[in-house]
Design an enzyme around this catalytic site. Structure first.
Site, short mmCIF file in Angstrom:
data_model
loop_
_atom_site.label_atom_id
_atom_site.label_comp_id
_atom_site.label_asym_id
_atom_site.label_seq_id
_atom_site.Cartn_x
_atom_site.Cartn_y
_atom_site.Cartn_z
CB SER A 1 -5.82 -3.97 1.80
OG SER A 1 -4.76 -4.38 2.09
N1 SAH Z 1 -2.54 -3.33 2.52
C1 SAH Z 1 -1.60 -2.88 2.83
C2 SAH Z 1 -1.32 -4.52 2.18
C3 SAH Z 1 -0.99 -5.25 3.42
S1 SAH Z 1 -1.07 -7.15 3.79
C4 SAH Z 1 -1.29 -2.97 1.16
O1 SAH Z 1 -2.38 -2.51 0.75
O2 SAH Z 1 -1.00 -3.62 -0.17
C5 SAH Z 1 -0.13 -7.00 5.27
C6 SAH Z 1 1.69 -6.50 5.21
O3 SAH Z 1 1.93 -6.82 6.61
C7 SAH Z 1 2.07 -8.06 4.91
O4 SAH Z 1 3.25 -7.37 3.68
C8 SAH Z 1 2.76 -8.05 6.03
O5 SAH Z 1 4.32 -8.42 5.35
C9 SAH Z 1 3.01 -7.35 6.80
N2 SAH Z 1 3.62 -7.59 8.08
C10 SAH Z 1 2.95 -8.56 8.86
N3 SAH Z 1 3.34 -8.61 9.98
C11 SAH Z 1 3.93 -7.25 10.57
C12 SAH Z 1 4.58 -6.89 11.05
N4 SAH Z 1 4.74 -7.28 12.49
N5 SAH Z 1 4.94 -5.87 10.86
C13 SAH Z 1 4.79 -5.08 9.88
N6 SAH Z 1 4.52 -5.50 8.96
C14 SAH Z 1 4.28 -6.61 8.91
#
Ligand code: SAH
Length: 206
Positions: free
Chosen positions: A51
């Site tokens: 993010s």
């Molecule tokens: N905050 C993180 C970025 C997250 S991107 C950072 O700083 O790097 C969003 C993430 O949510 C992705 O890795 C994706 O695989 C995950 N994701 C999507 N749906 C999900 C779910 N139902 N449960 C857990 N993770 C999920």
């Protein structure tokens, strides 16, 4: 990076300190390390992104964390935002659906010495983590069509849930939901955002 965050309206000293402390260059792919302190999202593999720093700061500030807070994060991704949350809260439980990302995030968090108050779990975060509930804050780092009922149920009284809600195509509103009673939830809209989809039982079906 801190100057950008301040200019964009982040005022919490604890949040700015945490953003200053966590080495974001260690959470991005090596060939992108020189972009780590720009205020943008970057690819981290499996079609996912780390993010944008401003959005991490905005979500963390909205969660109003305290040193004793128990936090649930959905979407560990690179582990960067997990690291930021862990500098402020008592314990962070972070769920990621891709085991490759979860393993890499856990290793990075261990390398920087943040695993003492962090637990990384592989699974469907739309269902939360009932065995560790209630949570003082829940941060969802992927966008769903609505706030999962399972997550609302796992929020403590006066707890805060921060999550992007809207279309799967990258246009969403960042919502902050405050639990004011057993069945009483107040919603504030914070900002227009663009997140990857939340995929799971109470999210998008892929
Ligand atoms: N905050 C993180 C970025 C997250 S991107 C950072 O700083 O790097 C969003 C993430 O949510 C992705 O890795 C994706 O695989 C995950 N994701 C999507 N749906 C999900 C779910 N139902 N449960 C857990 N993770 C999920």
């Amino acid at each position: 990076m801190l100057a950008v965050l301040r200019r964009r309206g982040i005022v919490s000293g604890t949040v700015l300190d945490a953003m200053a402390e966590v080495p974001r260059d260690l959470f991005v792919p090596e060939h992108l390390a020189e972009l780590a302190y720009e205020d943008g999202a970057l690819p981290i593999g499996d079609g996912q992104t780390i993010s944008q720093p401003y959005i991490v700061a905005l979500m963390t500030e909205a969660a109003e964390l305290k040193p004793e807070s128990r936090v649930l994060e959905v979407g560990t991704g690179s582990g960067y935002s997990t690291g930021v949350l862990s500098r402020i809260a008592g314990h962070v439980f972070s769920i990621e659906r891709h085991d490759s990302l979860a393993i890499a995030a856990r290793r990075r968090l261990a390398d920087v010495g943040y695993l003492d108050n962090v637990s990384i779990v592989v699974g469907d975060g739309t269902l939360g983590l009932p065995e560790e509930a209630p949570f003082d804050a829940i941060i969802v780092a992927a966008a769903g069509p609505r706030v999962p009922e399972a997550l609302k149920a796992q929020l403590a009284l006066n707890g805060r849930l921060v999550m992007p809600v809207g279309s799967a195509a990258g246009f969403q509103q960042l919502n902050c939901i405050v639990r004011e009673g057993e069945t009483d939830f107040r919603t504030e809209v914070l900002a227009p955002v663009s997140f990857v989809p939340l995929i799971g039982a109470q999210g998008w079906q892929r």
